[in-house]
Design an enzyme around this catalytic site. Sequence first.
Site, PDB file in Angstrom:
ATOM      1  N   GLU A 175      -4.660   2.751  -4.296  1.00  9.25           N
ATOM      2  CA  GLU A 175      -3.320   2.610  -4.009  1.00  9.25           C
ATOM      3  C   GLU A 175      -2.821   1.241  -3.460  1.00  9.25           C
ATOM      4  O   GLU A 175      -1.461   1.136  -3.359  1.00  9.25           O
ATOM      5  CB  GLU A 175      -2.810   3.870  -3.444  1.00  9.25           C
ATOM      6  CG  GLU A 175      -2.994   3.921  -1.667  1.00  9.25           C
ATOM      7  CD  GLU A 175      -4.519   4.287  -1.576  1.00  9.25           C
ATOM      8  OE1 GLU A 175      -4.564   4.598  -0.335  1.00  9.25           O
ATOM      9  OE2 GLU A 175      -5.193   4.544  -2.484  1.00  9.25           O
TER      10      GLU A 175
ATOM     11  N   ASN B 134      -2.214  12.922  -3.970  1.00  9.02           N
ATOM     12  CA  ASN B 134      -3.381  13.466  -5.075  1.00  9.02           C
ATOM     13  C   ASN B 134      -3.793  14.910  -4.642  1.00  9.02           C
ATOM     14  O   ASN B 134      -3.952  15.481  -5.525  1.00  9.02           O
ATOM     15  CB  ASN B 134      -4.719  12.365  -4.892  1.00  9.02           C
ATOM     16  CG  ASN B 134      -4.440  11.114  -5.911  1.00  9.02           C
ATOM     17  OD1 ASN B 134      -3.508  11.315  -6.841  1.00  9.02           O
ATOM     18  ND2 ASN B 134      -4.966   9.986  -5.737  1.00  9.02           N
TER      19      ASN B 134
ATOM     20  N   ASP C 214      -2.189   9.196 -11.111  1.00  8.82           N
ATOM     21  CA  ASP C 214      -2.639   8.169 -11.976  1.00  8.82           C
ATOM     22  C   ASP C 214      -1.298   7.784 -12.493  1.00  8.82           C
ATOM     23  O   ASP C 214      -0.848   6.722 -12.627  1.00  8.82           O
ATOM     24  CB  ASP C 214      -3.320   8.312 -12.975  1.00  8.82           C
ATOM     25  CG  ASP C 214      -5.100   8.488 -12.425  1.00  8.82           C
ATOM     26  OD1 ASP C 214      -5.196   7.963 -11.318  1.00  8.82           O
ATOM     27  OD2 ASP C 214      -5.755   9.272 -13.289  1.00  8.82           O
TER      28      ASP C 214
ATOM     29  N   ASP D   8       0.964  -1.369  -0.053  1.00  8.24           N
ATOM     30  CA  ASP D   8      -0.066   0.132  -0.045  1.00  8.24           C
ATOM     31  C   ASP D   8       1.058   1.233  -0.120  1.00  8.24           C
ATOM     32  O   ASP D   8       1.764   1.509   0.670  1.00  8.24           O
ATOM     33  CB  ASP D   8      -0.972  -0.079   1.205  1.00  8.24           C
ATOM     34  CG  ASP D   8      -2.040   1.089   1.274  1.00  8.24           C
ATOM     35  OD1 ASP D   8      -2.839   1.008   0.502  1.00  8.24           O
ATOM     36  OD2 ASP D   8      -1.529   2.194   1.639  1.00  8.24           O
TER      37      ASP D   8
END
Length: 328
Positions: A247, A211, A220, A203
């Site tokens: 993620e 983000n 992305d 993770d």
Amino acid sequence: MSTDFPALPEDDAMPRRLGSLRLRLTVGVPLLTVLVVAVFEWSLGGYAVPADGIARTAWLVLLLSAAQLLLLEALLLRPLRRLAAGCEAMESAPVPLTPEDATPAPGLAAELDRIGHAMRRARGSLWQQDQDARELRRELTQQRLLLEQAQLALEANQRELASLARTDALTGIANPRAFDEALRREFKRAQRQRGLLALAVLDLDEFKQFNQQHGTAAGDAALQRVATLLNERLKRDTDVVARLGGEEFVALLPGFGMAEAQGVLELLREDLRALQLPDGQGRLTLSIGLAAASPAHPYLSAQALMQAADEALYVAKHAGRDRLSLAA
């Protein structure tokens, strides 16, 4: 001295021949009937014919002869007379000497014109039907080619859909469905062969803040870079790398125990920390939970192995992130 006999006129030749034939039949038929009746009587009782039977035999011969002559007259001589009369009529008919005489009557000419016109129309109709058939064959050929192309396109679309159904759209690696199938398959194989199977859940740390700071497009792009790094580091044919969502990633390592998998994943974590993101957007770190099944440490099911890796990831997150935690 000539012995030639004078020839009969052509008009009398056929009637004379018919008369001669009738005379011969009139004489020959009774004689033949007498012979047949005599043979028949002899076969019944020999040649000793009683006197009272002569009259009966004579009447029998007479009646049979008359019946045969009548049949011959009706079936042979009358048709011959009609044929002879037809031949004489044809021979006596005037022969046209000039083309004008051969011109058909107006009614016959009109009929011939209608017949010719009908034949021309029939030929035209047949030609048109042939052209229509050729055009139909060409259209059928084109339709068959289009159908084959459509079938090929459909098969390609089906393959693409099947690939999309097993592939993550953003990163191009396996999706959860494909990973679940691989996990069940490899877990059963490890149980059957008493082999090793390592499972790691990975993770990205604080990716939501990443983000928010750099934007969704940068996030992305970062996920795509992480997926590429996973494929480069875990590149055995048996390794399976997938994105579970957001993620979170997962790696399935058949044949690896806890120690081997730990070494590979620690190198991967260091590579990710050193990964340079585009436009100086900072760096990313990984928290990893690792579980491994072995004959000495078996798990009851593939779901139990996955749950153990998830619990190890939870420990790594709460221990400060950017670290690898081993399942108990």
